[in-house]
Design an enzyme around this catalytic site. Structure first.
Site, PDB file in Angstrom:
ATOM      1  CG  ASP A  67      -0.459  -0.523   2.481  1.00 24.40           C
ATOM      2  OD1 ASP A  67       1.055  -0.624   2.693  1.00 24.40           O
ATOM      3  OD2 ASP A  67      -1.078  -0.858   3.485  1.00 24.40           O
ATOM      4  CG  ASN A 136      -9.199  -1.589  12.122  1.00 26.17           C
ATOM      5  OD1 ASN A 136      -8.225  -2.180  11.416  1.00 26.17           O
ATOM      6  ND2 ASN A 136      -9.722  -0.485  11.532  1.00 26.17           N
ATOM      7  CG  HIS A 138      -6.053  -2.400   8.726  1.00 25.82           C
ATOM      8  ND1 HIS A 138      -6.409  -1.384   9.558  1.00 25.82           N
ATOM      9  CD2 HIS A 138      -4.839  -2.393   8.429  1.00 25.82           C
ATOM     10  CE1 HIS A 138      -5.139  -0.837   9.674  1.00 25.82           C
ATOM     11  NE2 HIS A 138      -4.079  -1.543   9.219  1.00 25.82           N
ATOM     12  CD  GLU A 143      -9.044   0.994   7.708  1.00 25.44           C
ATOM     13  OE1 GLU A 143      -9.014   0.028   8.685  1.00 25.44           O
ATOM     14  OE2 GLU A 143      -8.460   1.849   7.841  1.00 25.44           O
TER      15      GLU A 143
HETATM   16  C1  GLP Z   1      -0.811  -0.145   8.709  1.00 29.29           C
HETATM   17  C2  GLP Z   1      -0.455  -0.771   7.208  1.00 29.29           C
HETATM   18  C3  GLP Z   1      -0.687  -2.187   7.318  1.00 29.29           C
HETATM   19  C4  GLP Z   1       0.088  -2.530   8.815  1.00 29.29           C
HETATM   20  C5  GLP Z   1      -0.930  -2.261   9.638  1.00 29.29           C
HETATM   21  C6  GLP Z   1      -0.136  -2.210  11.315  1.00 29.29           C
HETATM   22  O1  GLP Z   1      -1.781   1.014   8.517  1.00 29.29           O
HETATM   23  N1  GLP Z   1      -1.318  -0.149   6.013  1.00 29.29           N
HETATM   24  O2  GLP Z   1      -0.088  -2.798   6.206  1.00 29.29           O
HETATM   25  O3  GLP Z   1       0.228  -3.850   8.828  1.00 29.29           O
HETATM   26  O4  GLP Z   1      -1.421  -0.700   9.738  1.00 29.29           O
HETATM   27  O5  GLP Z   1       0.814  -1.662  11.431  1.00 29.29           O
HETATM   28  P1  GLP Z   1       1.628  -1.701  12.593  1.00 29.29           P
HETATM   29  O6  GLP Z   1       2.745  -2.665  12.354  1.00 29.29           O
HETATM   30  O7  GLP Z   1       2.502  -0.443  12.650  1.00 29.29           O
HETATM   31  O8  GLP Z   1       1.140  -1.898  13.842  1.00 29.29           O
END
Ligand code: GLP
Length: 243
Positions: A67, A136, A138, A143
């Site tokens: 992403d 959440n 995702h 989402e």
């Molecule tokens: C982000 C990314 C995801 C990631 C998730 C968790 O928003 N788009 O690809 O896996 O949220 O992030 P983190 O590893 O910082 O907890």
């Protein structure tokens, strides 16, 4: 799903890095689906170490990221392209021409989605897709919603995600409200999936993903349908699991 529970984040990072390094050793021109966020930082550090020790060669590897924030160029320090350069690509012998991240500045979102998915097809698909999970539930920026999208698409970020990701920005107002994200189809088409989660704030999402019903309200739960998923979580993230 194969579940591995580690004592802590360091052990999680080492295990995950070993799996990625193994994939590259077995297939030097592997296509790796990569993720951003805090979760993979430790494993990228391990991979850099392994590379410096002569254990992993990235010269033939191709990467496709999940992403990118809409409105941020690759030079923006909070962009996911910048993150990847800083946390991995600049420190290993990968050819940057073989590293793909959606273009956050693309003007035609549909075209960008099509272009990105066509690129993944052209590369022969992803051999190993690395994933984190949002608080959440995702995955990438898919989402929780009534319906999920198959291909790469532009998506609105939820308030919860904007808040969670604001820790990387000077102010919550600076957090982009939209992103390009690989869709559920792009993720599920990967030959193998490796999901990592660390910390108590992920415990509920991890429980739902592994033990809950399959629902678009917790996109990670769809991974139960994939035939080759390894989930590595530390004890804090595993704390709500029943077994
Ligand atoms: C982000 C990314 C995801 C990631 C998730 C968790 O928003 N788009 O690809 O896996 O949220 O992030 P983190 O590893 O910082 O907890």
């Amino acid at each position: 799903m194969r579940l591995i529970i580690t004592k802590n984040y360091d052990e999680l990072s080492k295990k995950a890095a070993e799996i990625i390094a193994e994939t590259i050793k077995e297939k030097p021109n592997a296509v790796l689906g990569l993720a951003t966020g805090s979760s993979p930082v430790g494993l990228y550090k391990e991979l850099i170490k392994m590379h410096k020790d002569g254990e992993v060669d990235f010269s033939k590897v191709t990467t496709v990221n999940l992403d990118e924030y809409v409105g941020l160029s690759g030079e923006h320090p909070q962009s996911y392209r910048y993150f990847m350069n800083e946390n991995l690509f600049n420190h290993v012998n990968i050819d940057k021409n073989n590293t793909y991240v959606p273009n956050g500045l693309a003007e035609d979102a549909e075209e960008e989605g099509r272009r990105y998915d066509a690129k993944i097809e052209e590369l022969g698909g992803t051999d190993l897709q690395l994933l984190g999970i949002g608080n959440n539930g995702h995955i990438a920026f898919n989402e929780p919603a009534e319906e999920l999208v198959f291909g790469t698409h532009l998506t609105d970020l939820t308030e919860e995600t904007i808040k969670a990701n604001s820790r990387f920005f000077a102010s919550i107002k600076d957090v982009p409200t939209q992103a390009f994200s690989m869709g559920i189809g792009g993720i599920m088409k990967a030959k193998k999936i490796l999901l990592i989660a660390s910390g108590e704030e992920k415990a509920e999402a991890v429980k739902g993903m592994i033990e809950g019903n399959i629902t678009t309200k917790l996109p990670g739960s769809l991974l139960q349908l994939h035939h080759d998923v390894i989930v590595i979580v530390d004890e804090a993230a595993a704390k709500l699991l029943s077994k």
